[in-house]
Design a protein around this motif. Structure first.
Motif, PDB file in Angstrom:
ATOM      1  N   MET A  95       1.159  -1.151  -0.300  1.00  0.00           N
ATOM      2  CA  MET A  95       0.163   0.337  -0.085  1.00  0.00           C
ATOM      3  C   MET A  95       0.968   1.241   0.078  1.00  0.00           C
ATOM      4  O   MET A  95       0.588   1.923  -0.563  1.00  0.00           O
ATOM      5  CB  MET A  95      -1.282   0.340   1.289  1.00  0.00           C
ATOM      6  CG  MET A  95      -2.294  -1.052   1.312  1.00  0.00           C
ATOM      7  SD  MET A  95      -2.657  -1.166   2.831  1.00  0.00           S
ATOM      8  CE  MET A  95      -3.698   0.471   2.547  1.00  0.00           C
ATOM      9  N   MET A  96       2.058   1.383   0.794  1.00  0.00           N
ATOM     10  CA  MET A  96       2.721   2.290   0.557  1.00  0.00           C
ATOM     11  C   MET A  96       3.171   2.438  -0.809  1.00  0.00           C
ATOM     12  O   MET A  96       3.234   3.869  -1.167  1.00  0.00           O
ATOM     13  CB  MET A  96       4.036   1.989   2.194  1.00  0.00           C
ATOM     14  CG  MET A  96       3.694   1.922   3.171  1.00  0.00           C
ATOM     15  SD  MET A  96       5.184   2.582   4.577  1.00  0.00           S
ATOM     16  CE  MET A  96       4.245   1.928   6.031  1.00  0.00           C
ATOM     17  N   SER A  97       3.791   1.633  -1.462  1.00  0.00           N
ATOM     18  CA  SER A  97       3.888   1.786  -2.865  1.00  0.00           C
ATOM     19  C   SER A  97       3.638   2.152  -3.991  1.00  0.00           C
ATOM     20  O   SER A  97       3.604   3.133  -4.202  1.00  0.00           O
ATOM     21  CB  SER A  97       4.676   0.034  -3.134  1.00  0.00           C
ATOM     22  OG  SER A  97       5.311   0.707  -4.636  1.00  0.00           O
ATOM     23  N   CYS A  98       1.941   1.743  -3.590  1.00  0.00           N
ATOM     24  CA  CYS A  98       1.076   2.348  -4.664  1.00  0.00           C
ATOM     25  C   CYS A  98       0.438   3.729  -4.342  1.00  0.00           C
ATOM     26  O   CYS A  98       0.520   4.495  -4.397  1.00  0.00           O
ATOM     27  CB  CYS A  98      -0.448   1.898  -4.114  1.00  0.00           C
ATOM     28  SG  CYS A  98       0.046  -0.271  -4.594  1.00  0.00           S
ATOM     29  N   PHE A 158       1.859   7.096  -6.840  1.00  0.00           N
ATOM     30  CA  PHE A 158       0.543   7.707  -6.887  1.00  0.00           C
ATOM     31  C   PHE A 158       0.737   9.144  -6.642  1.00  0.00           C
ATOM     32  O   PHE A 158       0.220  10.262  -7.583  1.00  0.00           O
ATOM     33  CB  PHE A 158      -0.334   7.060  -6.271  1.00  0.00           C
ATOM     34  CG  PHE A 158      -1.430   8.075  -6.388  1.00  0.00           C
ATOM     35  CD1 PHE A 158      -2.780   8.320  -7.166  1.00  0.00           C
ATOM     36  CD2 PHE A 158      -2.086   9.616  -5.086  1.00  0.00           C
ATOM     37  CE1 PHE A 158      -4.129   8.779  -7.544  1.00  0.00           C
ATOM     38  CE2 PHE A 158      -3.053  10.511  -5.286  1.00  0.00           C
ATOM     39  CZ  PHE A 158      -4.013   9.876  -7.006  1.00  0.00           C
ATOM     40  N   VAL A 159       1.682   9.876  -6.062  1.00  0.00           N
ATOM     41  CA  VAL A 159       2.483  11.121  -5.408  1.00  0.00           C
ATOM     42  C   VAL A 159       2.723  11.630  -6.324  1.00  0.00           C
ATOM     43  O   VAL A 159       3.109  12.566  -6.955  1.00  0.00           O
ATOM     44  CB  VAL A 159       2.085  11.012  -3.730  1.00  0.00           C
ATOM     45  CG1 VAL A 159       2.881  12.196  -3.772  1.00  0.00           C
ATOM     46  CG2 VAL A 159       1.362  10.619  -2.677  1.00  0.00           C
ATOM     47  N   ILE A 160       3.653  10.595  -7.312  1.00  0.00           N
ATOM     48  CA  ILE A 160       5.113  10.755  -7.503  1.00  0.00           C
ATOM     49  C   ILE A 160       4.353  11.507  -9.126  1.00  0.00           C
ATOM     50  O   ILE A 160       4.705  11.891  -9.601  1.00  0.00           O
ATOM     51  CB  ILE A 160       6.073   9.926  -8.231  1.00  0.00           C
ATOM     52  CG1 ILE A 160       6.436  10.012  -6.681  1.00  0.00           C
ATOM     53  CG2 ILE A 160       6.561  10.085  -8.664  1.00  0.00           C
ATOM     54  CD1 ILE A 160       7.589   8.644  -6.714  1.00  0.00           C
ATOM     55  N   ALA A 177       2.225  26.501   1.039  1.00  0.00           N
ATOM     56  CA  ALA A 177       1.362  25.452   1.249  1.00  0.00           C
ATOM     57  C   ALA A 177       1.167  24.486   0.153  1.00  0.00           C
ATOM     58  O   ALA A 177       0.592  23.376   0.829  1.00  0.00           O
ATOM     59  CB  ALA A 177       0.430  25.698   2.242  1.00  0.00           C
ATOM     60  N   LYS A 178       0.220  25.133  -1.015  1.00  0.00           N
ATOM     61  CA  LYS A 178      -0.180  24.296  -1.676  1.00  0.00           C
ATOM     62  C   LYS A 178       0.353  23.743  -2.555  1.00  0.00           C
ATOM     63  O   LYS A 178       0.313  21.884  -2.651  1.00  0.00           O
ATOM     64  CB  LYS A 178      -1.271  24.777  -2.967  1.00  0.00           C
ATOM     65  CG  LYS A 178      -2.498  25.633  -2.132  1.00  0.00           C
ATOM     66  CD  LYS A 178      -3.254  27.044  -3.224  1.00  0.00           C
ATOM     67  CE  LYS A 178      -4.494  27.180  -2.153  1.00  0.00           C
ATOM     68  NZ  LYS A 178      -5.021  28.483  -3.421  1.00  0.00           N
ATOM     69  N   LEU A 179       1.737  23.914  -2.850  1.00  0.00           N
ATOM     70  CA  LEU A 179       2.500  23.038  -3.862  1.00  0.00           C
ATOM     71  C   LEU A 179       3.194  22.392  -2.318  1.00  0.00           C
ATOM     72  O   LEU A 179       3.868  21.157  -3.372  1.00  0.00           O
ATOM     73  CB  LEU A 179       4.062  23.898  -4.216  1.00  0.00           C
ATOM     74  CG  LEU A 179       3.430  25.059  -5.234  1.00  0.00           C
ATOM     75  CD1 LEU A 179       4.399  26.195  -5.543  1.00  0.00           C
ATOM     76  CD2 LEU A 179       3.175  24.284  -6.134  1.00  0.00           C
ATOM     77  N   GLU A 180       3.161  22.466  -1.183  1.00  0.00           N
ATOM     78  CA  GLU A 180       4.372  21.310  -0.812  1.00  0.00           C
ATOM     79  C   GLU A 180       3.245  20.130  -0.161  1.00  0.00           C
ATOM     80  O   GLU A 180       3.289  19.241   0.349  1.00  0.00           O
ATOM     81  CB  GLU A 180       4.687  21.753   0.365  1.00  0.00           C
ATOM     82  CG  GLU A 180       5.971  23.116   0.238  1.00  0.00           C
ATOM     83  CD  GLU A 180       6.073  23.245   1.710  1.00  0.00           C
ATOM     84  OE1 GLU A 180       5.617  23.191   2.911  1.00  0.00           O
ATOM     85  OE2 GLU A 180       6.755  23.865   1.686  1.00  0.00           O
ATOM     86  N   THR A 181       1.789  20.238  -0.991  1.00  0.00           N
ATOM     87  CA  THR A 181       0.412  19.492  -0.653  1.00  0.00           C
ATOM     88  C   THR A 181       0.990  18.060  -0.835  1.00  0.00           C
ATOM     89  O   THR A 181       1.150  17.617  -2.340  1.00  0.00           O
ATOM     90  CB  THR A 181      -0.214  18.825  -1.103  1.00  0.00           C
ATOM     91  OG1 THR A 181      -1.708  20.803  -0.162  1.00  0.00           O
ATOM     92  CG2 THR A 181      -1.692  18.310  -0.744  1.00  0.00           C
ATOM     93  N   GLY A 182       0.690  16.223  -0.088  1.00  0.00           N
ATOM     94  CA  GLY A 182       1.409  15.448  -0.945  1.00  0.00           C
ATOM     95  C   GLY A 182       2.587  14.943  -0.731  1.00  0.00           C
ATOM     96  O   GLY A 182       3.709  13.760  -0.280  1.00  0.00           O
ATOM     97  N   LEU A 183       3.922  16.224  -0.079  1.00  0.00           N
ATOM     98  CA  LEU A 183       5.572  15.888   0.328  1.00  0.00           C
ATOM     99  C   LEU A 183       5.579  14.967   2.360  1.00  0.00           C
ATOM    100  O   LEU A 183       6.558  13.728   1.849  1.00  0.00           O
ATOM    101  CB  LEU A 183       6.076  17.247   0.509  1.00  0.00           C
ATOM    102  CG  LEU A 183       6.174  17.821  -1.206  1.00  0.00           C
ATOM    103  CD1 LEU A 183       6.943  19.294  -0.792  1.00  0.00           C
ATOM    104  CD2 LEU A 183       6.745  16.936  -1.916  1.00  0.00           C
TER     105      LEU A 183
END
Length: 241
Positions: A26-29, A33-35, A123-129
């Protein structure tokens, strides 16, 4: 016919080992997905920014810039910053009278508003990091725990058989070590992607901050720095593309 190693590992491990394996999967998926989503969003953002900048610096008058920006709306941070700067300038001219000294000059008021917008866009650009950073940190430890648990499970299984043959121990231990490799396989892409995206965002926010200074000059003087800014922006885009 020999079974795949992952099939052997899955069949021989217990519920704890299977849950750890599913967690790593799940971590890999989530990582990939984020990448992919952040990469596509970054490319789309650069294209929108390029179009907006070329349109902005080729517009001769301030009133025409306002009309164009308000007509098309804020599609990316540069246009959002421009709209908010125009709104701050209009608000300052309409509501500041007797409190001029407390509110500060128009340039100071616009600068504060633009700094707030830049912080919001960053802050928006850093979403998901944060997700990538967390996975890059946690995944190796999950894999290591899976290895330790797999070795423990293998030793307990062999002990229950009253068989101390090394050959019977090497197989299960070797299979347990695969969990460490899986943890690293999940963590390495997450760490690389996190570092790359942080650098891209830092460069983009730096360019946005530079644009804020040029926009402040545009608002206070009423004239755009057309040729130098346009050439510099095109040069930066070729250099970073």
């Amino acid at each position: 016919m020999d079974q795949p190693i992952w099939s052997i590992l899955w069949n021989q491990t217990d519920a704890v080992g299977k849950s750890l394996f599913i967690s790593l999967l799940m971590m890999s998926c989530v990582t990939w997905f984020v990448i992919f989503s952040k990469t596509l969003a970054t490319l789309r953002l650069k294209q929108q920014t390029r179009r907006f900048m070329l349109c902005l610096w080729n517009t001769p008058t301030l009133d025409q810039v306002k009309e164009d920006v308000l007509a098309h709306g804020a599609q990316e941070p540069y246009s959002h910053l421009t709209i908010q700067a125009f709104a701050a300038q209009s608000h300052h001219h309409q509501h500041v009278n007797s409190n001029q000294e407390q509110a500060g000059t128009s340039g100071e008021f616009i600068t504060r508003c633009m700094r707030k917008v830049i912080d919001q866009e960053q802050a928006k650009l850093e979403t998901g990091l944060t997700v990538l950073a967390t996975i890059g940190t946690v995944a190796p430890f999950v894999g290591l725990f899976g290895t330790v648990w797999g070795i423990y499970h293998a030793l307990m299984t062999i002990a229950s058989r009253d068989d101390s043959n090394f050959a019977n121990l090497a197989g299960p231990v070797g299979e347990a070590l695969i969990m460490t490799a899986l943890g690293l396989a999940v963590a390495i892409p997450a760490v690389f992607a996190y570092n790359a995206l942080v650098r891209v965002n830092r460069v983009y926010v730096g360019q946005l901050d530079t644009f804020a200074h040029e926009l402040l000059t545009f608002l206070t003087t009423g004239q755009a720095i057309t040729q130098p800014a346009d050439r510099r922006y095109k040069t930066d885009k070729r250099g970073t593309s």
